[in-house]
Design an enzyme around this catalytic site. Structure first.
Site, PDB file in Angstrom:
ATOM      1  N   ARG A 121      10.786   2.071   1.578  1.00 20.28           N
ATOM      2  CA  ARG A 121       9.360   2.404   1.616  1.00 20.28           C
ATOM      3  C   ARG A 121       9.037   3.025   2.968  1.00 20.28           C
ATOM      4  NH1 ARG A 121       5.807  -1.984  -1.871  1.00 20.28           N
ATOM      5  NH2 ARG A 121       6.055  -0.809  -3.806  1.00 20.28           N
ATOM      6  N   GLN A 126       8.059   8.593  -0.081  1.00 25.78           N
ATOM      7  CA  GLN A 126       6.902   8.207  -0.885  1.00 25.78           C
ATOM      8  C   GLN A 126       6.929   8.828  -2.281  1.00 25.78           C
ATOM      9  OE1 GLN A 126       3.466   9.156   1.517  1.00 25.78           O
ATOM     10  NE2 GLN A 126       3.343   7.073   2.326  1.00 25.78           N
ATOM     11  N   ASP A 129       8.899   6.669  -4.758  1.00 24.14           N
ATOM     12  CA  ASP A 129       8.542   5.255  -4.828  1.00 24.14           C
ATOM     13  C   ASP A 129       8.093   4.872  -6.243  1.00 24.14           C
ATOM     14  OD1 ASP A 129       7.711   2.671  -4.468  1.00 24.14           O
ATOM     15  OD2 ASP A 129       6.274   3.104  -2.865  1.00 24.14           O
ATOM     16  N   SER A 132       5.782   1.695  -6.768  1.00 26.18           N
ATOM     17  CA  SER A 132       4.348   1.931  -6.597  1.00 26.18           C
ATOM     18  C   SER A 132       3.746   2.669  -7.786  1.00 26.18           C
ATOM     19  CB  SER A 132       4.084   2.712  -5.306  1.00 26.18           C
ATOM     20  OG  SER A 132       4.358   1.905  -4.169  1.00 26.18           O
ATOM     21  N   TYR A 226       5.524  -6.212   1.326  1.00 27.77           N
ATOM     22  CA  TYR A 226       5.278  -7.378   0.495  1.00 27.77           C
ATOM     23  C   TYR A 226       4.891  -8.576   1.359  1.00 27.77           C
ATOM     24  CZ  TYR A 226       7.712  -4.833  -3.225  1.00 27.77           C
ATOM     25  OH  TYR A 226       8.086  -3.897  -4.155  1.00 27.77           O
TER      26      TYR A 226
END
Length: 366
Positions: A121, A126, A129, A132, A226
């Site tokens: 991440r 991005q 990802d 997500s 997280y």
């Protein structure tokens, strides 16, 4: 480079790893794409659309012939792995933290496996990802599921017959799924509160128009964004506080997950017993056991008048858009691993090394 897209075989899996739009992006860049017939049907993508975009559609028996890479959503079955030649690149959600047997099978076969959930991440990754992108779909769908289950409307309505008060929604966990759930519930007109052990997300919660529920429990954040697992004392304090507050809400959506670990238990059975009849809990952590003590993974149950939804593959319930988003993640990773359509695996690169979960010993670099 020949890319193979098989039809998903896992129960309840309706997504597909590449959609016709992504074929149109990859084919001109030097990739040859072979799509198994019917691979996109459950997500609303017909074989004719793939053919028009430039894919070939071989018969199932010859699908893996000459494959340089296999891209998929769920992890491959043992039979599928046996069809892959050593050196083949495999991309998908491979569960490296929980399926050691599956990862070892890939390693023993000599394939080079990249887990979408292991993509670092970082800013330049991005676009890859997938955690997500799929969490965005899950957070949205969770609210729609809840709105369908509760016997009241979400918005405030003032009518000639009287005023209808808005639904009260609590979202537990303010990661990607939680933030999308907050935004969706707010768009539907609910009064939304959110809880997270990470104080840093308070500003994000409030920017979406929700109230941050401060229970006095503080946790830290991992490098991946997280929440770190709480101590047993913190968990007990959190449960006690939530047991008192949960019955205030018509809808509770839980999203708390710790990668590779059972989902933290946030809602005890005693709290469910105090909720109003007709209330609903949508547990997006069901695949890891659930945040609610009464969640039955893969099922929807009613206990003490409260509906508890424990579906384990919520993004697949919106297979079309979930596939579009996932396909963009896979496309970005393919373009990273094979710039110009030629495989070039640089294991000194942070993305390549971080996402790789299995490779032959000869591929190991010092």
């Amino acid at each position: 480079m020949r890319i193979v897209v098989p039809r998903e075989g896992a129960p309840g899996e309706s997504r597909v790893a590449l959609v016709p739009d992504s074929i149109g992006r990859l084919a001109p860049a030097g990739f040859e794409i072979a799509v198994e017939r019917g691979a996109g049907a459950a997500a609303g993508f017909a074989d004719d659309e793939y053919a028009a975009a430039g894919a070939v559609l071989p018969d199932g028996g010859s699908l893996y012939d000459g494959a340089d890479a296999v891209v998929r959503v769920a992890r491959p079955s043992p039979d599928e792995v046996a069809k892959m030649a050593p050196g083949t690149v495999v991309i998908g959600f491979l569960a490296p933290l929980t399926d050691a047997e599956g990862i070892e099978r890939l390693r023993a076969r000599g394939v080079v496996a990249f887990a979408m959930e292991s993509v670092p991440r970082i800013t330049r990754a991005q676009s890859m990802d997938a955690l997500s992108s799929q969490a965005t779909v899950a957070g949205y769908k969770a609210v729609i599921i809840a709105a369908d289950r509760v016997p009241k409307m979400f918005p405030l309505l003032m009518t000639a017959a009287g005023t209808v008060t808005p639904a009260k929604v609590l979202v537990m966990g303010a990661g990607v799924a939680g933030l999308q759930a907050i935004a969706t519930a707010r768009r539907l007109g609910a009064v939304v509160s959110a809880f997270d052990v990470r104080p840093a997300v308070k500003e994000q919660v409030e920017s979406l128009g929700a109230t941050f529920l401060d229970l006095g429990v503080r946790g830290e954040e991992t490098e991946g964004g997280y929440a770190k697992e709480l101590t047993s004392e913190q968990q007990a304090a959190q449960q006690a506080a939530l047991e008192e507050r949960v019955p205030e809400f018509d809808v509770v959506i839980t999203t708390a997950l710790v990668p590779g670990r059972p989902a933290p238990r946030l809602i005890p059975a005693s709290a469910v017993a105090e909720m109003r009849s007709g209330s609903c809990i949508v547990d997006l952590a069901a695949e890891a056991g659930g945040n609610c003590e009464l969640t039955h993974p893969g099922e929807e149950i009613v206990r003490d008048g409260v509906t508890i939804v424990g579906f384990t593959n919520v993004p697949s319930l919106m297979a079309s858009d979930a596939s579009r988003l996932y396909a963009r993640n896979v496309t970005a990773l393919l373009q990273h691993l094979a710039p110009g359509g030629e495989l070039d695996l640089d294991f000194d690169d942070e993305i390549t090394a971080g996402a790789c979960v299995a490779r032959p010993p000869a591929e190991v670099t010092s």
